[in-house]
Design an enzyme around this catalytic site. Structure first.
Site, PDB file in Angstrom:
ATOM      1  N   ASN A 114       6.479  -7.277  -7.357  1.00 19.66           N
ATOM      2  CA  ASN A 114       4.602  -6.199  -8.029  1.00 19.66           C
ATOM      3  C   ASN A 114       3.871  -5.660  -6.952  1.00 19.66           C
ATOM      4  O   ASN A 114       3.612  -6.192  -6.422  1.00 19.66           O
ATOM      5  CB  ASN A 114       4.396  -7.213  -9.139  1.00 19.66           C
ATOM      6  CG  ASN A 114       3.427  -6.631 -10.529  1.00 19.66           C
ATOM      7  OD1 ASN A 114       3.697  -5.096 -10.157  1.00 19.66           O
ATOM      8  ND2 ASN A 114       2.140  -6.748 -10.142  1.00 19.66           N
ATOM      9  N   HIS A 116       0.404  -4.423  -6.947  1.00 27.01           N
ATOM     10  CA  HIS A 116      -1.018  -4.437  -7.793  1.00 27.01           C
ATOM     11  C   HIS A 116      -2.377  -4.003  -7.060  1.00 27.01           C
ATOM     12  O   HIS A 116      -2.590  -3.965  -5.817  1.00 27.01           O
ATOM     13  CB  HIS A 116      -0.909  -6.247  -8.062  1.00 27.01           C
ATOM     14  CG  HIS A 116      -2.152  -5.695  -8.423  1.00 27.01           C
ATOM     15  ND1 HIS A 116      -2.721  -6.091 -10.158  1.00 27.01           N
ATOM     16  CD2 HIS A 116      -3.956  -6.181  -8.184  1.00 27.01           C
ATOM     17  CE1 HIS A 116      -3.994  -5.793 -10.629  1.00 27.01           C
ATOM     18  NE2 HIS A 116      -5.077  -6.478  -9.200  1.00 27.01           N
ATOM     19  N   SER A 143      -1.668  -4.694  -2.892  1.00 31.52           N
ATOM     20  CA  SER A 143      -1.258  -5.788  -2.367  1.00 31.52           C
ATOM     21  C   SER A 143       0.568  -5.870  -3.439  1.00 31.52           C
ATOM     22  O   SER A 143       0.629  -5.269  -4.232  1.00 31.52           O
ATOM     23  CB  SER A 143      -1.355  -7.339  -3.413  1.00 31.52           C
ATOM     24  OG  SER A 143      -3.146  -7.600  -2.654  1.00 31.52           O
ATOM     25  N   ASP A 152      -1.162 -11.723 -11.875  1.00 34.24           N
ATOM     26  CA  ASP A 152      -0.766 -11.109 -11.030  1.00 34.24           C
ATOM     27  C   ASP A 152      -1.777 -11.977  -9.725  1.00 34.24           C
ATOM     28  O   ASP A 152      -2.606 -11.805  -8.392  1.00 34.24           O
ATOM     29  CB  ASP A 152      -2.253  -9.915 -10.720  1.00 34.24           C
ATOM     30  CG  ASP A 152      -1.921  -8.709 -11.569  1.00 34.24           C
ATOM     31  OD1 ASP A 152      -0.904  -8.126 -11.770  1.00 34.24           O
ATOM     32  OD2 ASP A 152      -2.939  -8.187 -12.181  1.00 34.24           O
TER      33      ASP A 152
END
Ligand code: GAR
Length: 220
Positions: A114, A116, A143, A152
Site C-alpha cells: 500500500n 500511504h 510510505s 496503515d
C-alpha cells in the site's frame, strides 16, 4: 503493452480514483527490464479514472462496486473471488480507499503493498496533509508498506520525504507527496518482483536481512 509473459510476476492493481500511481506503474512496467507484468486493474467505483488509464494500456479491468454489497465481508468476498481468478503474485493498492477485512488481508499476507501519504507511523488514516499543516510539521512524505491487519500499520519498506514550506496548503502538499509516490512505488514494486523484499513476522527483510528502518529518500 507487453504480451502476457508467464515467467514474470503477475501484478494486480486496486484503485478507487484518479489512478496517477497506477499510471506511474504502467509507465514503469513498459521499461524493457521491468521484472513484472500488470495483469489486471480492479476498482470499487465504476467511474474511477484509473479504469480508463488501464483500458488505454490494454490492461484487463474489473469493477466490484462496494455500494452493491450489504456488508464489508460480502464486498471483500466478491473482490477476493475476482482477484483469485487472475492468480496474481502481488496486489498493489494504489489509492484503494476501502478498509479490507482481516480475512482478506490474511489471504494475501506478504503479497500486498500500500501507498500511504505520510511518514508512517505518523498520521495513519485520512486527511494527512491537513493534519501535518495543523501540527506545524516541517517534514512530511510518503510510505510504502506491506498490508497487515492493522490499518496503515504494516511494516514500512520505503519512504520519501517532502519538506513543508510556509506557503504550503493541503493541495500543494498533496501534489508534492504524489510526485514522490510516483517515483517510490515503482521502485518498491520492482524490488518485490525481483524477490528482494519479504514480509517477516513483523518486519521487512531486504535481500534476506531484516531492515532496522525503512529506506528513506530525502527531499532535494
Ligand atoms: C495517493 O496520494 C495515495 O497516497 C492516497 O490516495 C491517493 C491516490 O491517488 N492513498 C491513501 O490515502 C490511502 N490511505 P491516485 O488515485 O492518483 O493514485
Amino acid at each position: 503493452m507487453k504480451a502476457d509473459q508467464p515467467t514474470l510476476p503477475r501484478i494486480l492493481v486496486l484503485a478507487s480514483g484518479s489512478g496517477t500511481n497506477l499510471q506511474a506503474l504502467i509507465d514503469a512496467s513498459r521499461e524493457r527490464d521491468f521484472p513484472g507484468q500488470i495483469i489486471a486493474v480492479g476498482c470499487n467505483r465504476p467511474n474511477a479514472f484509473a479504469l480508463e488509464r488501464a483500458a488505454q494500456a490494454n490492461i484487463e479491468t474489473f469493477v466490484i462496486d462496494h455500494t452493491k454489497y450489504g456488508s464489508r465481508e460480502e464486498f471483500d468476498g466478491a473482490l477476493m473471488a475476482e482477484i483469485r481468478r487472475h492468480n496474481p503474485d502481488l496486489l498493489v493498492l494504489a489509492g484503494f480507499m476501502r478498509i479490507l477485512t482481516t480475512d482478506f488481508v490474511r489471504a494475501f499476507r506478504g503479497k500486498m503493498l500500500n501507498v500511504h501519504p505520510s511518514l508512517l507511523p505518523d498520521y495513519t488514516g485520512l486527511n494527512t496533509h491537513k493534519r501535518v499543516l495543523e501540527a506545524g510539521d516541517k517534514l512530511h512524505g510518503v510510505s510504502i508498506h506491506f498490508v497487515t491487519e492493522e490499518l496503515d500499520g504494516g511494516p514500512v519498506i520505503a519512504q520519501a520525504e517532502v519538506n513543508v514550506t510556509p506557503d504550503d496548503t493541503p493541495e500543494t502538499l498533496a501534489e508534492k507527496v504524489q510526485e514522490k509516490e510516483h517515483i517510490l512505488y515503482p521502485i518498491v514494486v520492482r524490488w518485490f518482483c525481483e524477490g528482494r523484499i519479504q514480509l517477516g513476522s513483523d518486519y521487512v527483510a531486504f535481500d534476506g536481512e531484516p531492515i532496522g528502518k525503512p529506506t528513506r529518500l530525502p527531499d532535494n
